[in-house]
Structure formats: structure tokens, C-alpha cells
Design a protein around this motif. Structure first.
Motif, PDB file in Angstrom:
ATOM      1  N   LEU A 196       0.813  -1.352  -0.089  1.00 21.69           N
ATOM      2  CA  LEU A 196       0.056   0.059   0.005  1.00 21.69           C
ATOM      3  C   LEU A 196       1.033   1.393   0.080  1.00 21.69           C
ATOM      4  N   THR A 197       2.221   1.054   0.178  1.00 25.17           N
ATOM      5  CA  THR A 197       3.119   2.193  -0.021  1.00 25.17           C
ATOM      6  C   THR A 197       2.992   2.629  -1.378  1.00 25.17           C
ATOM      7  N   VAL A 198       2.884   1.551  -2.294  1.00 24.49           N
ATOM      8  CA  VAL A 198       3.190   1.799  -3.819  1.00 24.49           C
ATOM      9  C   VAL A 198       2.291   2.796  -4.550  1.00 24.49           C
ATOM     10  N   PRO A 199       0.793   2.608  -4.261  1.00 21.65           N
ATOM     11  CA  PRO A 199      -0.130   3.720  -4.645  1.00 21.65           C
ATOM     12  C   PRO A 199       0.315   4.943  -4.257  1.00 21.65           C
ATOM     13  N   LEU A 200       0.680   5.217  -3.099  1.00 24.70           N
ATOM     14  CA  LEU A 200       1.020   6.555  -2.674  1.00 24.70           C
ATOM     15  C   LEU A 200       2.301   7.246  -3.440  1.00 24.70           C
ATOM     16  N   ARG A 221      -4.661   0.822  -9.393  1.00 27.09           N
ATOM     17  CA  ARG A 221      -5.465  -0.174  -9.173  1.00 27.09           C
ATOM     18  C   ARG A 221      -4.768  -1.527  -8.933  1.00 27.09           C
ATOM     19  N   ARG A 222      -3.828  -1.901  -9.800  1.00 29.47           N
ATOM     20  CA  ARG A 222      -3.069  -3.320  -9.537  1.00 29.47           C
ATOM     21  C   ARG A 222      -2.667  -3.413  -8.282  1.00 29.47           C
ATOM     22  N   SER A 227      -2.268  -5.486  -2.852  1.00 33.16           N
ATOM     23  CA  SER A 227      -1.750  -5.367  -1.469  1.00 33.16           C
ATOM     24  C   SER A 227      -3.165  -5.533  -0.715  1.00 33.16           C
ATOM     25  N   TRP A 228      -4.207  -4.972  -0.802  1.00 29.17           N
ATOM     26  CA  TRP A 228      -5.491  -5.167  -0.220  1.00 29.17           C
ATOM     27  C   TRP A 228      -5.913  -6.614  -0.212  1.00 29.17           C
ATOM     28  N   GLU A 683      -2.589  -2.028 -20.382  1.00 32.36           N
ATOM     29  CA  GLU A 683      -3.458  -2.125 -19.311  1.00 32.36           C
ATOM     30  C   GLU A 683      -4.571  -3.102 -19.543  1.00 32.36           C
ATOM     31  N   THR A 684      -5.012  -3.475 -20.766  1.00 32.00           N
ATOM     32  CA  THR A 684      -6.151  -4.349 -20.916  1.00 32.00           C
ATOM     33  C   THR A 684      -5.478  -5.862 -20.338  1.00 32.00           C
ATOM     34  N   GLU A 685      -4.148  -6.097 -20.456  1.00 32.65           N
ATOM     35  CA  GLU A 685      -3.647  -7.317 -20.210  1.00 32.65           C
ATOM     36  C   GLU A 685      -3.672  -7.239 -18.531  1.00 32.65           C
ATOM     37  N   MET A 686      -3.181  -6.176 -18.231  1.00 34.83           N
ATOM     38  CA  MET A 686      -2.934  -6.134 -16.489  1.00 34.83           C
ATOM     39  C   MET A 686      -4.170  -6.099 -15.802  1.00 34.83           C
ATOM     40  N   SER A 687      -5.043  -5.324 -16.391  1.00 31.87           N
ATOM     41  CA  SER A 687      -6.244  -5.060 -15.381  1.00 31.87           C
ATOM     42  C   SER A 687      -7.304  -6.162 -15.411  1.00 31.87           C
ATOM     43  N   THR A 688      -7.102  -7.262 -16.140  1.00 33.18           N
ATOM     44  CA  THR A 688      -8.377  -8.031 -16.055  1.00 33.18           C
ATOM     45  C   THR A 688      -7.884  -9.133 -15.159  1.00 33.18           C
TER      46      THR A 688
END
Lengths: 688, 135
Positions: A196-200, A221-222, A227-228, A683-688
Motif C-alpha cells: 500500500l506504499t506503492v499507490p502513494l 489499481r493493480r 496489497s488489499w 492496461e487491458t492485459e494487466m487489469s483483467t
């Protein structure tokens, strides 16, 4: 040797972190690719340093280096090897080292992932990661209680001064922590925190670069999702440990330490919902940015809360000046982030072509409810500190506060929203028209509520939850199954192939559905075990029987058991359920040879989907004439664990399915290859 | 849209705050140290949560009654406590505990809940850590 090597390593880590920040800043300011490469290399070295630190500490544990205070107070010679290694994160100082290492892993991973981004974006992200990991190194170096490599010092009775001391044996590990769940719970939790440090970091990078585009959002998002999920698994493992090990029949006590991990999980969940709105509608960017910052701060704040001693907790790490450092860091990051957000506030405005729709409203409402739950939890947790600051006597709140406000007040509307939102957002793709969906949902509410009432559930809250949960469950499953069947009808494929293809193509959607189904099931478990749990203490003599709820307990006999490192009193209890099914349970009271003045409960469980029978020995006649058994009947609790599992699968599953579908199905792979590459292929690859 | 959102938030926030405050007052339970509890008679009428250390002298486990009696030590004073129920694993003389309950007419504190502080770090017995005040 380990003391000096460890401390030298910590100093080196601080220097490397400073170097990485300077190199990243230079690279960003002057667009110098070499400086950015240097920053990446330095992050790599930080990771190597952290790993070396972990190896050193592990060696110290394995070789019984009791001249280290941390090792002496968390291990002993007789401790099994696995738990010696877990000593690395069994206490405060070691867990900080593990946390720092995981941040370093995330930092290097991120650095490689975003190496093609603009220099300013990279610089901001890399510098943030280096600052956070550097802060942890400073903590370990300058706060004695946080330093895993500080030598054991004792007062010399002759001179009154401090001298180094190596005891013959260590103090051993807390027996409660000697449990398989404890091998995995802390590292998983820290993986979540570190991630959760990474989104920051991405936020800082994006704001500095002046670009919060789709690619950026996808990366956020990824990382948030991954992390969540890890944080959630960590919390789940912790609850399971509490349930099977602590012997009080529950899995969550609303203790500050538990709440501390729940807070970032709740705001992280809110963030995921807001990200979905930003993706689809280009609005609420400011809220997403705010939640990124708050979620990170809550990870650190939880540590502050429990280590500073401002809030008393049954899990105490002892008070130290660690709190001052953590508070200073919290204020620094909080104010820095606010200044940065204010400076770049134009970036956070909605796009000109923004459009709200029902789905966006539902997602935003879910985010508000989740944030509200976090706020209530925070308020309850902080009550002891708040009442003292306000000049009154220190007071805590009872669990009823959280149950009433966080769970009933906000959780119930959340469950209702989930039902409505399932209709609003999922209804169309499955070929289930919103009208039909609505009829289905209303029907399910009625069926669920009536069934609960007929089964003898008197509590109105439970009837409402039963109705809502049935409706949400039915709509989600109907949509999931309906969409697969619709595809099968259209293409004539086998059901399994159609399901895989559907999941591969719409992984995010169906992942969310599975995760939401998990939430519904977990809610059933929480309500069932919370409202209808029974506790009874029974006195049984050998051969005697007693009825508890709809179960009959018969004590066969009591015997003494001797094992390698403990002796125990074991009660052999025959339990017969309401439908005639039966089992034998063997709860124990153990006395470990190492700690003869302590009694350890070893609870015995009979777990079914309908509910658990949970037995603990509370006392008894030393001669074995009778025992007191604490009997907990916790209906439906299994659904809480199943729900938690589904939530995890829903988050991770789509990604796995995507990989599987692409690897195993040449047809799909072919289709993908022939199709023109979308503008943001990654994005299409990663987000699915 | 923005104005509406702000108005909604402005209306909702105080209401939510008030609700939270009311809830907090209702569900609160005083969390005190032994000395403070004994010094202030008003607390002795209420259900409270007390923290302290288990004294070794009068520690009496009666498994046949499922009861444990002990002195809860504060900084200066101590309070006799009776607890009936399952004793948590880490309970022993010297352990830091939190008890919840109320004072009886016989000036014994009757605890309905007994929690031990789950310290991840064990307090060493064969050496006196420099940072700890000797007791």
C-alpha cells in the motif's frame, strides 16, 4: 559480530536511501536517465541490504545468539526450527525489518515496472519508496526498542553501570504465537502494508509529472488490489488464529491492534470502488488521491497506535519513543501529501466530458459507507486517547459500539446497496433485464426473510440480513451463471469452455461478483455467529451428559496425557448434534515444561456449515472427578471463513483465469493476436 | 453538482458526528489503573475496566470452583479480585492483566472478564533489562 554487522548494515541502508532520493530527484529535475538508473540500482542495493539483514537475524535465531536482546527475548534453545525462523517477525524490532524488506521489494518491483514512464513520474515514485524504506532504517537505527541488532545489556550490581550479557538460554517464544497461523499472519499483513506504499509513490510520481492517465490509474489499481487482498488474507489468518487459539469462542474482539489492521483495509476497499468510478467516468480523482494518502497513513498510524501506548491494548508491544518518530513521520507525510495535492489540484478536477450514471453513484456510495465504517472504527479505537485529551477520565468503548454503528449502522446499508448495485451494474451483460433482475431480487428478499422467520429466527435484524443476503446472492449467482449460459447459447461451446472464456474476457466484472458474493457470505457468518452464538459453562462428571442448545454433550472420561514438551489434562467428550450426527472432541489443558505456572487451552472444534461446537476446559477436579467445560455454539461461522476465501479468490481469480485462458486456449490466443492492439495494450492485459 | 455535494456533506457530517459522540458516551466504560479506581469513590459504583499486575502472594486457583482469586497490583495499592470462568493462557503471577467488572460489598472486585496482555516479548526472568525499572 552480528551486533556490529547489523548496525553497520542499518547505517548503510540509511545512506543508500538518502542516495536514492537524491539520485531520483536529480533524474526527475534534469531529465537525466542515468541518475534514474542510479536510483533504481540504489533501490536494488537497499533490497539486498534488507535481505542481508533478515539473513543475519535468522542466523542469529538459528544459532541461538542470545547476546542479542531481540533473540534472547523471543527464542530459546528448545524452540522448533520453524518457530525460530518465525522469530524474525514475532516481535517489534524484527517485524519492522521484515516490513522494510517488503517495502524494498515493492520499491524495486515498481522501479522496473515504470522504467519507461516520464522521468518526473519515475523520480517521484522512486523517491517516495526510498523515503519510506529509509524512515524504517532510521527507526531501527536510532530507537533502541526497534533495533533488532541491539546487544543485551544488564545492570552490573557491582558498579551500577551497563554491561553486555549473554544468558545461558533465551526466554522462549510466547506459547500463543507458536501456531501455524502465526507463521503466515504477520508476513502477509506486512506484505499488504508494504504494497500500500506503492499507490502513494505512484500518486506522488503522477502529480509531479502532471499526468494521471489511464496507465497510471491501472498501475494504482493493480497495486492497491494486490496489497488489499494480502492485507485481507493477513487479517483473516489473524482472526482464525484468535478463534482456534485464544479459547474465548470468538474471532474478533475489536481490540485496537485488530482495528489498526482493519482501518487501511476498509479505506483500501473504498479506494478500489472509487478507482472504478474514476476509470469509467473520469470523476472523483481527488477522492481517489485522498484515499490513497489516507490508506497509507493508516498503515503507519496503526503501528503508531499500538506502539506508542496512547491506546491501551491487550496486545502490547510495550511503550517506547518509537511513537514520537512515527508521529513525526505521519505528520510529515500527511502535510507533504496535502501540499502536493493542493499544488496540483487542477489535475484532480473531473474531465470535461464527465458523466455520472447509476453505477458511479452506487460505487461512490459504497466508498462513502466503507470510509464511514473506517471512521467509526477509528473513533472507537481512539476513545481512550480522546477522552484523556479532552480532560476526562480515560474510557474505552465496549464492542457494542462497533457492532451497532460500524456493522449495523453502516454495514447493513452496504449490504442493501450491494443488492441494488448488483442489479444496476451487472444486470445488462448477462442478458438479465433490470426489470427481471428487480423481480428476482424482490422475490429473493421475500424468500430469504420468510425462510429465516419460518426457521425460527426472531431477531428482526437477522431477518433483514437473511433477506438482503439471499437477494444479493441470487442476483450475483444468476448473473454469473446467466452470462455463461448466454455465451454457450451464442457460441455452442461446452459449458466449462464458455465459463473460462467468459471469465477470461470479463475477469474484472466476474472477479468483483465473486468477491461480493464472499462479502454476502461473510455477512451471514458475522450475523449468525454474532447474534445467535451461545455460551454455556457445564460441569460434567465422567459418564454424565448435558444438553447445550440442540447438542448433547457426554463426558466419556478425563485423562492425563504426556508429550515431549508438555503434560496435559484431556477431556474426551462425545457430542451429538440435533440430527443425530455425532463426533468426539478432545479439548486439553496443557502445561508446557518451559512455563509450568501457565495453563494453555487447547480448544476442540466440531465445524459444520450449520455452525461450530467449540469446547474449552475451564477447570475441574484435579483427581478427574469432574471438569468444567466452556461450550460455545457459533452458528454459521464457517460462512465467514468461506466468504473471506471467496473475497480473496474474487480478487485474485480473474488474473489467474486470464493467464490460464491465454496459455491453454489457442483460439483465444489467436483471437487476441489478430485483433488490432488497443491503445493501451498493457492496461487491458494487466487489469483483467 | 459540487454545491449540492458540499451542502449534503455539511448537513450530514455534524449529524454523523453527533451520533458517533452519543454512541461513544453510551458504550463507554472507564479504563482505570488500580490506584485511580481506589481513590475515586464514584468509580466504585460502576462497571469498569481495570489494568494492573497479578500479585504472587494471594494467588489462588480453585479449579474445582473454576475460580481464581488474586491481588491486582497498582503502583501503590492493590485490590483483591475474584474471577470465575476460563483463565486465559498467559495468566500467572507478574502478568499484566485487564479485568472488567465491579466492586462488591465485601470490597472484593468481581470480574466478569479477565484478559492477559498478549506481550509478544517475554520479560526475562534471569536478567534485569536496563530499560526496565526494577520492581
Amino acid at each position: 559480530m552480528i551486533v556490529s554487522a547489523g548496525n553497520a548494515l542499518l547505517s548503510l541502508l540509511v545512506l543508500l536511501a538518502v542516495g536514492a532520493v537524491v539520485a531520483a530527484a536529480w533524474g526527475g529535475r534534469f531529465r537525466a536517465a542515468r541518475a534514474l538508473t542510479l536510483a533504481r540500482v540504489l533501490l536494488g542495493l537497499i533490497l539486498a541490504g534488507c535481505l542481508l539483514g533478515c539473513v543475519l537475524l535468522t542466523i542469529a535465531f538459528v544459532t541461538d545468539a542470545f547476546h542479542l536482546e531481540y533473540v534472547a527475548s523471543h527464542s530459546d534453545r528448545a524452540l522448533p526450527l520453524g518457530y525460530k525462523i518465525s522469530g524474525l517477525w514475532a516481535g517489534q524490532a524484527g517485524s519492522l525489518l521484515v516490513w522494510a524488506t517488503l517495502i524494498a521489494v515493492a520499491g524495486l518491483w515498481l522501479a522496473v515496472q515504470i522504467r519507461t514512464w516520464t522521468p518526473a513520474a519515475q523520480a517521484g515514485a522512486l523517491a517516495t519508496m526510498a523515503v519510506v524504506v529509509g524512515f524504517f532504517a532510521v527507526l531501527m537505527l536510532f530507537v533502541n526498542e526497534a533495533n533488532p541488532f541491539s546487544p543485551l545489556m544488564v545492570t552490573d550490581p557491582a558498579t551500577g553501570g551497563l554491561v553486555a550479557h549473554t544468558p545461558r538460554d533465551g526466554q522462549g517464544m510466547n506459547p500463543l504465537l507458536q501456531h501455524p497461523a502465526m507463521l503466515a499472519h504477520p508476513p502477509t499483513l506486512f506484505m499488504g502494508y508494504a504494497g500500500l506504499t506503492v499507490p502513494l509513490a505512484l500518486l506522488v510520481g503522477g502529480l509531479l509529472a502532471g499526468r494521471l492517465d489511464r496507465q497510471w490509474l491501472c498501475a494504482v489499481r493493480r497495486w492497491t488490489l494486490g496489497s488489499w487482498i494480502l492485507l485481507g488474507v493477513g487479517i483473516l489468518l489473524g482472526s482464525w488464529w484468535a478463534y482456534v487459539e485464544l479459547g474465548w469462542g470468538g474471532y474478533w474482539a475489536w481490540d485496537p491492534v485488530e482495528n489498526a489492521s482493519l482501518l487501511p483495509w476498509l479505506t483500501g476497499a473504498a479506494l478500489l470502488h472509487v478507482i472504478a468510478v474514476v476509470r469509467a467516468r473520469r470523476v472523483l480523482k481527488g477522492l481517489a488521491a485522498g484515499l490513497i494518502v489516507v490508506t497509507f497513513l493508516l498503515c503507519i498510524f496503526g503501528t503508531y497506535l499500538t506502539r506508542s501506548g496512547i491506546v491501551p491494548s491487550v496486545h502490547s508491544f510495550g511503550e517506547s519513543d518509537l511513537g514520537t518518530f512515527l508521529l513525526a513521520f505521519l505528520l510529515l507525510v500527511g502535510h507533504g501529501a496535502m501540499a502536493l495535492l493542493f499544488w496540483r489540484r487542477r489535475l484532480l478536477r473531473p474531465d470535461a466530458d464527465r458523466r455520472w450514471d447509476w453505477r458511479a453513484w452506487a460505487l461512490a456510495a459504497a466508498a462513502c459507507l466503507l470510509t464511514g465504517m473506517a471512521a467509526v472504527t477509528l473513533l472507537g479505537t481512539m476513545t481512550p486517547a480522546l477522552t484523556q485529551w479532552l480532560g476526562g477520565e480515560r474510557a474505552a468503548v465496549e464492542p457494542s459500539f462497533y457492532n451497532r454503528y460500524a456493522l449495523t449502522g453502516l454495514g447493513l446499508p452496504l449490504l442493501a446497496l450491494l443488492t441494488v448495485a448488483s442489479l444496476v451494474s451487472y444486470g445488462r451483460p448477462a442478458g438479465l433485464s433490470p426489470r427481471r433482475g428487480l423481480h428476482l431480487a424482490l422475490g429473493a428478499v421475500a424468500v430469504g426473510a420468510v425462510t429465516a422467520a419460518v426457521l425460527g429466527v426472531g431477531d428482526p435484524l437477522a431477518v433483514v440480513v437473511a433477506g438482503l443476503a439471499t437477494a444479493a446472492g441470487v442476483v450475483l449467482v444468476a448473473d454469473l451463471v446467466g452470462s455463461v449460459l448466454a455465451r454457450r447459447k451464442r457460441t455452442g461451446e461446452h459449458v466449462l469452455r464458455a465459463a473460462m472464456a467468459r471469465l477470461g474476457r470479463h475477469g474484472r466484472l466476474h472477479g468483483a461478483q465473486v468477491a461480493h458474493l464472499g462479502v454476502v457470505l461473510a455477512a451471514v457468518g458475522i450475523v449468525g455467529s454474532g447474534l445467535f452464538g451461545q455460551k454455556e459453562t457445564v460441569r460434567l462428571a465422567p459418564g454424565g451428559s448435558q444438553r447445550v442448545g440442540e447438542h448433547t454433550l457426554t463426558l466419556r472420561h478425563v485423562r492425563d496425557v504426556r508429550r515431549a514438551n508438555y503434560g496435559a489434562t484431556e477431556a474426551i467428550v462425545h457430542v451429538r448434534g440435533p440430527d443425530g450426527e455425532s463426533t468426539t472432541l478432545r479439548p486439553q489443558q496443557r502445561r508446557y515444561d518451559k512455563t509450568p505456572d501457565m495453563v494453555n487451552q487447547e480448544v476442540a472444534l466440531w465445524s459444520t456449515l450449520g455452525g461450530d461446537v467449540y469446547l474449552a476446559i475451564a477447570g475441574g477436579d484435579p483427581a478427574g472427578q469432574f471438569v468444567f467445560l466452556e461450550v460455545y455454539l457459533t452458528p454459521l461461522i464457517a460462512w465467514f471463513w468461506i466468504g473471506g476465501l471467496l473475497l480473496t479468490v474474487g480478487g485474485l481469480g480473474p488474473r489467474l483465469v486470464t493467464v490460464l485462458v491465454h496459455r491453454t486456449s489457442p483460439a483465444t490466443a489467436g483471437q487476441r493476436a489478430e485483433a488490432p492492439a488497443p491503445p493501451l495494450a498493457e492496461e487491458t492485459e494487466m487489469s483483467t | 453538482m459540487r454545491v449540492k455535494l458540499f451542502l449534503a456533506a455539511a448537513a450530514l457530517l455534524p449529524a454523523v458526528g453527533l451520533l458517533g459522540y452519543a454512541g461513544m458516551r453510551e458504550a463507554r466504560i472507564y479504563y482505570l489503573e488500580v490506584d485511580r479506581f481506589l481513590a475515586e469513590p464514584r468509580f466504585q459504583q460502576m462497571r469498569v475496566r481495570l489494568c494492573g499486575t497479578v500479585g504472587g502472594q494471594n494467588l489462588d486457583r480453585v479449579p474445582a470452583e473454576m475460580t481464581v482469586r488474586f491481588d491486582l497490583l497498582g503502583r501503590q495499592h492493590s485490590l483483591p479480585v475474584t474471577y470465575r470462568g476460563a483463565v486465559p493462557d498467559l495468566f500467572k503471577a507478574g502478568a499484566e492483566v485487564v479485568v472488567q467488572g465491579r466492586l462488591g460489598d465485601d470490597r472484593r472486585f468481581t470480574a466478569t472478564d479477565l484478559m492477559t496482555k498478549c506481550a509478544s516479548k517475554y520479560r526475562p526472568d534471569d536478567y534485569q533489562p536496563a530499560s526496565e525499572p526494577s520492581s
